[in-house]
Design a protein around this motif. Structure first.
Motif, PDB file in Angstrom:
ATOM      1  N   GLY A   1      45.487 -20.699  26.829  1.00  8.50           N
ATOM      2  CA  GLY A   1      45.126 -21.947  26.146  1.00  8.50           C
ATOM      3  C   GLY A   1      44.649 -21.693  24.725  1.00  8.50           C
ATOM      4  N   ARG A   2      43.774 -20.682  24.571  1.00  8.68           N
ATOM      5  CA  ARG A   2      43.234 -20.345  23.245  1.00  8.68           C
ATOM      6  C   ARG A   2      44.335 -19.863  22.317  1.00  8.68           C
ATOM      7  NH1 ARG A   2      38.197 -16.812  25.690  1.00  8.68           N
ATOM      8  NH2 ARG A   2      36.958 -18.588  26.422  1.00  8.68           N
ATOM      9  N   GLN A   3      45.205 -19.016  22.869  1.00  7.44           N
ATOM     10  CA  GLN A   3      46.298 -18.486  22.047  1.00  7.44           C
ATOM     11  C   GLN A   3      47.252 -19.599  21.624  1.00  7.44           C
ATOM     12  OE1 GLN A   3      47.726 -15.554  24.770  1.00  7.44           O
ATOM     13  NE2 GLN A   3      46.064 -14.135  24.323  1.00  7.44           N
ATOM     14  N   ALA A   4      47.473 -20.542  22.541  1.00  3.62           N
ATOM     15  CA  ALA A   4      48.369 -21.655  22.213  1.00  3.62           C
ATOM     16  C   ALA A   4      47.794 -22.487  21.078  1.00  3.62           C
ATOM     17  CB  ALA A   4      48.592 -22.516  23.450  1.00  3.62           C
ATOM     18  N   VAL A   5      46.483 -22.725  21.126  1.00  2.00           N
ATOM     19  CA  VAL A   5      45.844 -23.505  20.061  1.00  2.00           C
ATOM     20  C   VAL A   5      45.967 -22.779  18.716  1.00  2.00           C
ATOM     21  CG1 VAL A   5      43.609 -24.303  19.234  1.00  2.00           C
ATOM     22  CG2 VAL A   5      44.281 -24.742  21.588  1.00  2.00           C
ATOM     23  N   ALA A   6      45.727 -21.460  18.720  1.00  2.00           N
ATOM     24  CA  ALA A   6      45.858 -20.680  17.484  1.00  2.00           C
ATOM     25  C   ALA A   6      47.305 -20.706  16.984  1.00  2.00           C
ATOM     26  CB  ALA A   6      45.402 -19.241  17.722  1.00  2.00           C
ATOM     27  N   THR A   7      48.247 -20.676  17.928  1.00  4.27           N
ATOM     28  CA  THR A   7      49.664 -20.707  17.558  1.00  4.27           C
ATOM     29  C   THR A   7      50.012 -21.995  16.820  1.00  4.27           C
ATOM     30  OG1 THR A   7      50.229 -19.371  19.490  1.00  4.27           O
ATOM     31  CG2 THR A   7      52.018 -20.610  18.464  1.00  4.27           C
ATOM     32  N   ILE A   8      49.579 -23.113  17.404  1.00 11.04           N
ATOM     33  CA  ILE A   8      49.897 -24.405  16.774  1.00 11.04           C
ATOM     34  C   ILE A   8      49.233 -24.501  15.409  1.00 11.04           C
ATOM     35  CG2 ILE A   8      49.688 -26.913  16.994  1.00 11.04           C
ATOM     36  CD1 ILE A   8      49.627 -26.448  20.070  1.00 11.04           C
ATOM     37  N   ALA A   9      47.962 -24.038  15.326  1.00 10.92           N
ATOM     38  CA  ALA A   9      47.245 -24.107  14.056  1.00 10.92           C
ATOM     39  C   ALA A   9      47.950 -23.272  12.982  1.00 10.92           C
ATOM     40  CB  ALA A   9      45.806 -23.628  14.241  1.00 10.92           C
ATOM     41  N   ALA A  10      48.454 -22.091  13.362  1.00  9.82           N
ATOM     42  CA  ALA A  10      49.099 -21.202  12.386  1.00  9.82           C
ATOM     43  C   ALA A  10      50.499 -21.685  12.033  1.00  9.82           C
ATOM     44  CB  ALA A  10      49.170 -19.781  12.945  1.00  9.82           C
ATOM     45  N   PHE A  11      51.152 -22.334  12.987  1.00  7.12           N
ATOM     46  CA  PHE A  11      52.537 -22.759  12.804  1.00  7.12           C
ATOM     47  C   PHE A  11      52.703 -23.687  11.600  1.00  7.12           C
ATOM     48  CE2 PHE A  11      55.626 -26.167  13.545  1.00  7.12           C
ATOM     49  CZ  PHE A  11      56.801 -25.446  13.669  1.00  7.12           C
ATOM     50  N   ILE A  12      51.812 -24.671  11.489  1.00  3.65           N
ATOM     51  CA  ILE A  12      52.032 -25.752  10.522  1.00  3.65           C
ATOM     52  C   ILE A  12      52.094 -25.274   9.062  1.00  3.65           C
ATOM     53  CG2 ILE A  12      51.078 -27.934   9.644  1.00  3.65           C
ATOM     54  CD1 ILE A  12      50.026 -28.207  12.666  1.00  3.65           C
ATOM     55  N   PRO A  13      51.060 -24.555   8.562  1.00  4.58           N
ATOM     56  CA  PRO A  13      51.167 -24.143   7.143  1.00  4.58           C
ATOM     57  C   PRO A  13      52.339 -23.202   6.887  1.00  4.58           C
ATOM     58  CG  PRO A  13      49.249 -23.132   8.192  1.00  4.58           C
ATOM     59  CD  PRO A  13      49.778 -24.138   9.151  1.00  4.58           C
ATOM     60  N   VAL A  14      52.662 -22.341   7.856  1.00  2.00           N
ATOM     61  CA  VAL A  14      53.786 -21.415   7.639  1.00  2.00           C
ATOM     62  C   VAL A  14      55.090 -22.198   7.568  1.00  2.00           C
ATOM     63  CG1 VAL A  14      55.049 -19.433   8.557  1.00  2.00           C
ATOM     64  CG2 VAL A  14      52.574 -19.509   8.747  1.00  2.00           C
ATOM     65  N   PHE A  15      55.280 -23.128   8.500  1.00  2.00           N
ATOM     66  CA  PHE A  15      56.504 -23.923   8.525  1.00  2.00           C
ATOM     67  C   PHE A  15      56.686 -24.686   7.215  1.00  2.00           C
ATOM     68  CE2 PHE A  15      58.765 -27.891   9.262  1.00  2.00           C
ATOM     69  CZ  PHE A  15      59.907 -27.464   9.923  1.00  2.00           C
ATOM     70  N   ILE A  16      55.635 -25.384   6.793  1.00  2.00           N
ATOM     71  CA  ILE A  16      55.741 -26.216   5.588  1.00  2.00           C
ATOM     72  C   ILE A  16      56.055 -25.354   4.363  1.00  2.00           C
ATOM     73  CG2 ILE A  16      54.413 -27.694   4.020  1.00  2.00           C
ATOM     74  CD1 ILE A  16      52.997 -28.782   6.549  1.00  2.00           C
ATOM     75  N   ASN A  17      55.348 -24.223   4.224  1.00  2.00           N
ATOM     76  CA  ASN A  17      55.555 -23.368   3.051  1.00  2.00           C
ATOM     77  C   ASN A  17      56.926 -22.700   3.054  1.00  2.00           C
ATOM     78  OD1 ASN A  17      53.167 -23.019   1.088  1.00  2.00           O
ATOM     79  ND2 ASN A  17      52.214 -23.160   3.093  1.00  2.00           N
ATOM     80  N   VAL A  18      57.349 -22.185   4.210  1.00  2.00           N
ATOM     81  CA  VAL A  18      58.641 -21.492   4.274  1.00  2.00           C
ATOM     82  C   VAL A  18      59.782 -22.473   4.005  1.00  2.00           C
ATOM     83  CG1 VAL A  18      60.246 -20.267   5.786  1.00  2.00           C
ATOM     84  CG2 VAL A  18      57.856 -19.637   5.754  1.00  2.00           C
ATOM     85  N   LEU A  19      59.673 -23.673   4.587  1.00  2.00           N
ATOM     86  CA  LEU A  19      60.723 -24.671   4.365  1.00  2.00           C
ATOM     87  C   LEU A  19      60.839 -24.991   2.877  1.00  2.00           C
ATOM     88  CD1 LEU A  19      62.830 -26.439   5.589  1.00  2.00           C
ATOM     89  CD2 LEU A  19      61.125 -28.197   6.035  1.00  2.00           C
TER      90      LEU A  19
END
Lengths: 260, 271
Positions: free
Chosen positions: A130-148
C-alpha cells in the motif's frame, strides 16, 4: 576571481557557505535557551536532547529509515518507469494522449494519501505494498508531465537535419527526441523524489506494518517520548535530503550541454 | 522549356520542370512557388536570391525533399528527390547551425555517417579529414556551446559534407553571422566547393554574397514565388578577396540588383 574584489557586488564564496550555517546555529542556540529557561511545551525538547537520542538510538532509527527509504525508492523507480513508458506512448500516438491526459489530470488532483487506509486494508497489515503504491502514484505524475513535455521539445532545424540525413523513425527517436527529453526527465525525477519520500512517510500514519519512520514518529509522539520522536523526524529529513541531492546531482550532470 | 534535351538528365545535379508548391491554410491556399524551371549542372554554384516570400527557401526544401512539390517534376542526379535524400546524394546546411548540443564537434560532424552505420574507424578518419577541411581540428572534442557562431556554422558545413555528397544545399547559412566572419566563410566555401567538386544551391538575400560565390544567380520574385531572371556571373573559378575589388564583380552586382528591382514589372506583363 576578480568579482570577489568588487565591493558589495557579490558575496565572497566562503561567506555564502558560512552565512547559512551561522544562522542555523543561532536558531539552535535560541531554541536551546528557550527550552532551558523559557516555558517550552513538553513535546519540544532541546536540540541537545534530540541529538543525544539520535546518536543513542541510531541503530533502530537506521532500520526504520531503510524501510521508509526502500518504499520511497521502489515507488520512485516504478512510478518513473511507468511514467516514461506512458509518456512515450502518449507522445507517439495522439489517441493515447487523448485517453491519458484527463486521467493524469484526475490523478494529480486526488490527495493520494487519502486512499492509503483503503490500500492498507486491501493488502493486509503485514504488506508494504500500500505504501509503495502511494509513493508510486505520487512519483508518477511529475515525471509523466515533464517527460511528455520534453518529448515535444525537438527543434524544427534538428528534425530537418535528421530527415535530410535519411534517419529512420527509430534513429530520430534515439538520437534526437530522447536526448532532448532527458533534461526534462531529470527535472521530473528531482520533483518526484521529494514527493515519493513524503508520500511513503505519510502513508505510514494510516496503518500497515509497524515499522518505518512515520510509524515510529507517531508511536513515540503518542507515548510522550518527545526527543525520540524528533530524532526520527531527523531521520526522515536525512532520507529526503539524500533523495533530493542524488537527483539534483544527476540533473546537473545531464544538463551540462543541454539546449537553452 | 526543352533545355533538358541538350543535356542528359543524369549529369544534372538538379532538374526542376514546372515545379510549384501550394500551402493549404485556413484562409485558403497560398501559392508559394509556381512554374519553376531550373537546371543545376554537376559542380556548378547556383544562388537563389530574392525578397522574403519569393519561395527561395521553399524551393531548396523541395529539392531536399523536406517538403513535397504540389506540381511539376523534380529530379536530383536523375532520381526523384525522395530517392536522392535516402541515398544521401546531397548535404544540407541551414541558417541555424542546428548542432546537437549534447554531442561533441566530432560526433556532430559524424552524425550522418553514424546514421548510415559507417564503421567506427572509417567514420573517425572521415571526421578528422572534414575537421581539417573546415579548420576545426583542435576543437573536435568541444561541445557546440563552447564555439562561436562562425565555428558552429563550419561544423554544420562539415556535417553536410560528411557523406561526400555531390550536391550541397545551403539555406542562408551565413545569414546570422557578422560581416567579417561572413566574408571569411564565403571564401572558405568557394574553396571547399572547388576541392570537393560538389554542386551548390545557395539561398541568400545578399546580392554581393550571391555574386561573389556563384556561377549563376537565379533571381526570384514573390506573390506568387517564381524565377524572374538568371544572371551568369562569368567570374571564373578563382574567388579570392581581390575579386571583391574587381570591376567585373561590381558590374554583376549591378546586374543582379537591376534584375531584382526592374524585372518584376516586365515579367509580370509577360505573364
Amino acid at each position: 576571481m576578480s568579482t570577489a574584489v568588487v565591493p558589495g557586488s557579490r558575496m565572497p564564496s566562503w561567506l555564502r557557505v558560512v552565512a547559512p550555517i551561522v544562522v542555523g546555529l543561532l536558531i539552535l542556540a535560541a531554541w536551546t535557551l528557550y527550552v532551558e529557561f523559557g516555558d517550552a511545551p513538553r513535546m519540544l525538547p532541546s536540540p541537545i536532547a534530540i541529538g543525544q537520542e539520535f546518536v543513542l538510538r541510531w541503530g533502530i532509527i537506521w532500520d526504520d529509515m531503510v524501510v521508509t527509504a526502500s518504499n520511497a525508492l521502489i515507488g520512485l523507480t516504478v512510478g518513473a518507469i511507468l511514467a516514461v513508458v506512458l509518456a512515450g506512448l502518449a507522445a507517439s500516438a495522439k489517441p493515447i494522449d487523448g485517453m491519458l491526459a484527463p486521467l493524469v489530470a484526475a490523478l494529480a488532483v486526488i490527495p493520494i494519501v487519502a486512499i492509503t487506509p483503503i490500500l492498507n486494508t486491501m493488502f493486509g497489515a503485514s504488506s508494504q505494498f500500500g505504501r509503495q503504491a502511494v509513493a508510486t502514484i505520487a512519483a508518477f505524475i511529475p515525471v509523466f508531465i515533464n517527460v511528455l513535455r520534453g518529448l515535444r521539445q525537438t527543434r524544427p532545424v534538428h528534425r530537418d537535419v535528421l530527415r535530410a540525413s535519411a534517419a529512420s523513425g527509430a534513429q530520430t527517436f534515439r538520437m534526437l527526441t530522447l536526448p532532448t527529453a532527458v533534461p526534462y526527465l531529470m527535472t521530473g525525477l528531482r520533483v518526484a523524489s521529494s514527493l515519493a519520500v513524503i508520500a511513503a512517510l505519510v502513508a505510514e500514519y494510516f496503518g500497515g506494518p509497524a515499522d518505518g519512520i512515520g510509524t515510529s514518529i507517531a508511536t513515540y509522539a503518542k507515548s510522550g517520548r518527545a526527543a525520540l520522536a524528533w530524532a526520527y523526524v531527523g531521520g526522515g529529513i536525512l532520507i529526503g535530503l539524500v533523495f533530493f541531492l542524488v537527483t539534483a546531482f544527476l540533473e546537473r550532470l545531464v544538463t551540462r550541454h543541454a539546449p537553452g | 522549356m526543352t533545355t533538358a534535351t541538350t543535356t542528359p538528365a543524369s549529369t544534372l545535379a538538379v532538374q526542376a520542370t514546372g515545379v510549384g508548391k501550394v500551402f493549404p491554410t485556413k484562409a485558403g491556399d497560398v501559392t508559394a512557388l509556381t512554374g519553376v524551371e531550373l537546371e543545376v549542372r554537376a559542380g556548378e554554384f547556383v544562388s537563389l536570391i530574392g525578397p522574403s516570400g519569393c519561395g527561395k527557401s521553399t524551393l531548396l526544401r523541395l529539392i531536399a525533399d523536406l517538403d513535397e512539390a504540389t506540381t511539376g517534376e523534380l529530379t536530383i542526379f536523375g532520381k526523384p528527390a525522395r530517392r536522392a535524400r535516402i541515398d544521401q546524394d546531397y548535404g544540407i546546411a541551414f541558417q541555424q547551425a542546428g548542432l546537437l548540443p549534447w554531442r561533441t564537434v566530432a560526433a556532430n560532424i559524424g552524425l550522418p555517417l553514424e546514421l548510415h552505420k559507417v564503421p567506427k574507424a572509417q567514420r573517425e578518419a572521415r571526421v578528422a579529414e572534414l575537421a581539417e577541411l573546415v579548420g576545426l581540428t583542435e576543437f573536435i572534442d568541444r561541445y557546440p556551446d563552447q564555439l562561436s557562431g562562425g565555428m558552429q556554422q563550419r561544423v554544420a558545413i562539415a556535417r553536410a559534407l560528411a557523406a561526400s555528397p555531390k550536391l550541397l544545399l545551403m539555406d542562408e547559412p551565413f545569414g546570422a553571422l557578422d560581416e567579417m566572419t561572413r566574408e571569411y566563410l564565403q571564401g572558405e566555401l568557394t574553396r571547399i566547393a572547388a576541392e570537393t567538386g560538389a554542386a551548390v544551391v545557395f539561398v541568400t538575400h545578399s546580392i554581393p554574397e550571391a555574386v561573389f560565390l556563384s556561377d549563376r544567380v537565379v533571381v526570384m520574385s514573390p506573390r506568387p514565388g517564381r524565377i524572374t531572371d538568371v544572371v551568369e556571373t562569368g567570374l571564373g573559378s578563382v574567388r579570392d578577396e581581390s575579386l571583391r575589388e574587381n570591376p567585373a564583380y561590381f558590374e554583376k552586382v549591378t546586374a543582379v540588383r537591376e534584375a531584382l528591382h526592374g524585372a518584376k514589372v516586365e515579367r509580370a506583363n509577360e505573364r
